[in-house]
Structure formats: C-alpha cells, structure tokens
Design an enzyme around this catalytic site. Structure first.
Site, PDB file in Angstrom:
ATOM      1  N   HIS A  12      -2.722  -9.207  10.148  1.00  0.00           N
ATOM      2  CA  HIS A  12      -2.448  -7.988   9.817  1.00  0.00           C
ATOM      3  C   HIS A  12      -1.306  -7.848   8.691  1.00  0.00           C
ATOM      4  CE1 HIS A  12      -4.673  -6.784  13.619  1.00  0.00           C
ATOM      5  NE2 HIS A  12      -4.221  -7.880  13.799  1.00  0.00           N
ATOM      6  N   SER A  34      -0.682  -8.602  16.818  1.00  0.00           N
ATOM      7  CA  SER A  34      -1.641  -7.916  16.620  1.00  0.00           C
ATOM      8  C   SER A  34      -1.467  -6.573  17.434  1.00  0.00           C
ATOM      9  CB  SER A  34      -2.934  -8.298  16.686  1.00  0.00           C
ATOM     10  OG  SER A  34      -3.314  -9.266  17.772  1.00  0.00           O
ATOM     11  N   LYS A  91      -9.494  -6.599   7.730  1.00  0.00           N
ATOM     12  CA  LYS A  91      -8.132  -5.602   8.150  1.00  0.00           C
ATOM     13  C   LYS A  91      -7.988  -4.994   6.756  1.00  0.00           C
ATOM     14  CE  LYS A  91      -8.170  -7.502  12.363  1.00  0.00           C
ATOM     15  NZ  LYS A  91      -7.775  -8.958  13.028  1.00  0.00           N
TER      16      LYS A  91
HETATM   17  C1  LIG Z   1      -8.578  -9.630  13.857  1.00  0.00           C
HETATM   18  C2  LIG Z   1      -7.864 -11.119  14.199  1.00  0.00           C
HETATM   19  C3  LIG Z   1      -8.575 -12.113  13.727  1.00  0.00           C
HETATM   20  C4  LIG Z   1     -10.038 -12.171  13.973  1.00  0.00           C
HETATM   21  O1  LIG Z   1     -10.674 -12.004  12.575  1.00  0.00           O
HETATM   22  P1  LIG Z   1     -11.858 -11.453  12.163  1.00  0.00           P
HETATM   23  O2  LIG Z   1     -12.266 -11.588  10.976  1.00  0.00           O
HETATM   24  O3  LIG Z   1     -12.109 -10.137  12.657  1.00  0.00           O
HETATM   25  O4  LIG Z   1     -12.942 -12.457  13.094  1.00  0.00           O
HETATM   26  C5  LIG Z   1      -7.961 -13.403  14.060  1.00  0.00           C
HETATM   27  N1  LIG Z   1      -6.552 -13.280  14.005  1.00  0.00           N
HETATM   28  C6  LIG Z   1      -5.853 -12.191  14.206  1.00  0.00           C
HETATM   29  C7  LIG Z   1      -4.502 -12.350  14.523  1.00  0.00           C
HETATM   30  C8  LIG Z   1      -6.530 -10.946  14.292  1.00  0.00           C
HETATM   31  O5  LIG Z   1      -5.790  -9.688  14.407  1.00  0.00           O
END
Ligand SMILES: *Cc1c(COP(=O)(O)O)cnc(C)c1O
Length: 392
Positions: free
Chosen positions: A204, A176, A236
């Site tokens: 992502h 990320s 996302k």
């Molecule tokens: C954003 C993210 C999460 C968390 O997800 P949310 O639904 O925002 O709690 C978990 N793992 C990764 C790799 C992320 O980028």
C-alpha cells in the site's frame, strides 16, 4: 457428521461475519455500478487512479497485439518474455535495488520469499497485524514463528534475543487495515543488531508514499542494507496485477532457485507487464496524483474530526473509522449504501475482535466534492446511530 458445512455457514451468519461478494458491473473508479446500483465508492486500492487509465489500457492492447495473450509456461521453462524482463529492470530502478523479480500475485511473492529464505531451525518474527499472506508464509515456512506486538520494537527485540538460525523480521510497510506505517528505521536497527534480515511488504506504500512513489522505504530514505527484502504489489497503486521482490543479486537468484510459488506457476501475461510498465511511468512522473491525493486525505481527516469520528493514526490513503461492533459496522455500511455510497465494513478475523471498522480508501481519482459527499453522509449516519442507541 463430517463436513457439516451448513452448520458452519449458519454459525458464521449468526456471528455477523458472513462474507459476500458485491458484483462490480463497471470499471474500477470512484463512480461504479454494484449489484445494479450506481454508487460513489471509497473502497478500492487503486490509489493513483491508474486501473482504468487510457494509456495503461492502450499499453495492454498494444502488448497483446505484439506478444499475444498467455504467458504460456513458467518463467524457468519458456514463459519469461522480454516485457517481463523489462518490467523487472524498471522495478529495480524504482526501488534502487540491483534486481527485482516479478511474481504473479502479492500473495505468492510473500509465500515465495519467506519460504525460500527460512525453514526448519530458523526463526520468522512478524508484526501481529501483518497481512494474511505474510502470516501464512511464516507458518508454511516451517521456521519458528512468532508474532510481536504491533509496531513495537521492544517486543521485537525481546523475541530477537531468543531467535535461532537465520532470522527474518517481516512487516507490512503500510498496514492494510489500519493505514499506519511501520517504524522501519527502528525495526531495521533492531534486526541488524542481531544479524537478522528485515523484509517489508509495501503493497500500500508504493505509489502514494515517497517523493517518486517508491513507498515507505523511500519515505524513510532506507537502503538495501536496512531492508534487504522489499516486496511490492502491482494490483494496488500500479492499477494492474502481480507483484515483485526487490533486493540483491544473490537474493533474486536464490528466489529463482528456491521460491516454489515462483517456480511452479505460469508467468503472468506479457501484455500485463506492458501495461504495468506504462503505469509505472505514470506513477513516477505524474506527481500531481500524489499531491491531489494528499489534499483529499487532509480534507477527509479534518472533516471527520469535526464530525467526531474515531480515526486511526494514518496519513496514508487508508483512513479507517473505528466502530467496534461488527454488527454496527455492517449496519453503517448498509446505511451509507442506501445513500448511494459504498464503504466496506471490515470485521474479524480480518481485524482483531471488537475492532470492526469502516475502511475508507481515498484515491487520486476522487474529487474534493466527492469527499465532501462522503463526509456529509457519514455525519448523518453516525448522528442517527447515536440517536438510536440513546433510545435503546
Ligand atoms: C493486497 C496485499 C497483498 C496481496 O497482493 P495480491 O497481489 O493482491 O495477491 C499482500 N500484502 C499486502 C500487505 C496486501 O495489502
């Protein structure tokens, strides 16, 4: 004196690590209003531009009319409603897995999956650049917890030699903060050779990667046998909220029995599942979003290389510019902001010390002209920075 919070906060400030929340005063998108200022932003994870899509909004509205607003109870009591169930079936279909289980957030999906699968006497091995929720999950599980070098299969193999009990290898699909992707075929081989399970959090990757938006697993053409535990998040590229774990019948039934962050929480609003069903449909069918995004990524990388910026090894929408010093990264971010652009500076402890960066994220909602505006501003800000440091 216990709880000297003022001193802790002052130290944080002195280290250039103090965090503040920008106030978004508009819907999500390339052009936003933040703290009263109109800005062209390159920092959200709405990779396909679905967070403010009229059809997704309409699906939410219609869902609320039909199903009301609140989930009302946990899934195991009486909160598991038809839209949740339909979304799970659609996510199973997207991932090509027999089942998918809906969670309220990605953080909870990761805590739930890891702690349900391993515990005392077991082993969890994680990439050292994994998302915080995966690292927290590993620590919370009570299993022996060890981090291997970033995307390094040999480092993993060494640790697999010493692993005891059920062993779970855990990695981000797309990292990320760096934008590079995990070497899943090699990780899967190493895990399988030792009877370990591979869990991939592709928060992502779903949306931008894979021919149908199926993420890094689709990109590599891997099966459930290679990646038995597949996590995706919906906040996302899906543009909504929530998360899922996809896998076998036995995996999903086990999570329903044992994943405490699944069991002990209220289900997400059913209308949200209606909205996600619509965004999932757009994510799979509107290929132009992925193609346009790929074009912008190429444009950005070519332009940034001409300016001489230090990019990372990434073909994903996450395009960090390495700066190094946290103060300097903050300074650059501030300069861009004065020019009407928003790019977040990412500092330790989110990234390793000395690797502060500007994290540029591109989305299908951006235009080529907007990416050019970003490149022009970056050229200018970095040139001024170089000039200042040569005078210092
Ligand atoms: C954003 C993210 C999460 C968390 O997800 P949310 O639904 O925002 O709690 C978990 N793992 C990764 C790799 C992320 O980028």
């Amino acid at each position: 004196m216990p709880f000297d919070l003022a001193a802790r906060l002052a130290a944080r400030r002195a280290d250039n690590l103090y965090r503040q929340r920008p106030l978004l005063e508009s819907p999500q998108g390339p052009e936003v209003v933040v703290d009263g200022q109109p800005l062209l932003a390159f920092c959200n994870n709405d990779y396909l531009g679905l967070a403010n899509h009229p059809q997704v909004i309409e699906a939410w509205r219609a869902g609320a009319t039909r199903w009301g607003v609140g989930g009302g109870a946990s899934h195991l009591v009486i909160g598991h409603s038809s839209p949740h169930h339909a979304l799970e079936e659609a996510l199973a279909d997207l991932t090509g897995r027999p089942r998918a289980l809906l969670f309220t957030t990605g953080y909870m999906a990761n805590l739930g999956a890891v702690t349900a699968l391993v515990g005392q006497g077991d082993t969890v091995l994680e990439d050292r650049l994994n998302h915080a929720s995966l690292l927290d999950a590993g620590l919370l599980s009570g299993a022996r917890f060890n981090r291997y070098l970033h995307n390094d299969v040999r480092s993993l193999a060494n640790r697999l030699e010493k692993a005891t009990g059920n062993t779970l290898v855990v990695t981000d699909g797309v990292f990320s903060m760096d934008g590079d992707i995990a070497d899943l075929p090699a990780l899967a081989r190493a895990a399988k050779a030792k009877g370990a399970w591979l869990m991939v959090d592709d928060a992502h990757g779903f949306g931008p990667l894979g021919a149908q938006g199926g993420g890094v697993v689709e990109h590599f053409g891997l099966s459930q046998d290679d990646v038995p535990v597949l996590v995706g998040t919906l906040g996302k590229a899906f543009g909504t909220a929530g998360a899922f774990v996809a896998g076998s019948e036995a995996l999903v039934e086990s999570l329903i029995q044992f994943a405490r962050p699944y069991i002990y929480t209220t289900s997400q609003p059913p209308a949200l599942a209606c909205a996600t069903l619509k965004s999932l449909e757009l994510l799979r069918s509107e290929h132009w979003r992925r193609e346009h995004l790929r074009g912008l990524i190429r444009q950005f990388r070519q332009g940034a290389e001409q300016i001489g910026l230090q990019l990372m090894d990434s073909f994903t929408p996450i395009q960090p510019i390495l700066v190094g010093d946290a103060g300097q990264a903050m300074h650059l971010s501030q300069r861009l902001r004065e020019r009407g652009l928003m790019v977040t500076a990412i500092r330790p402890p989110t990234v390793p010390a000395g690797s502060a960066r500007l994290r540029v994220t591109l989305t299908a909602a951006h235009s080529e002209a907007q990416v050019q505006r970003l490149l022009d501003a970056l050229a200018d800000c970095f040139a001024r920075l170089a000039k200042e440091s040569s005078h210092a």
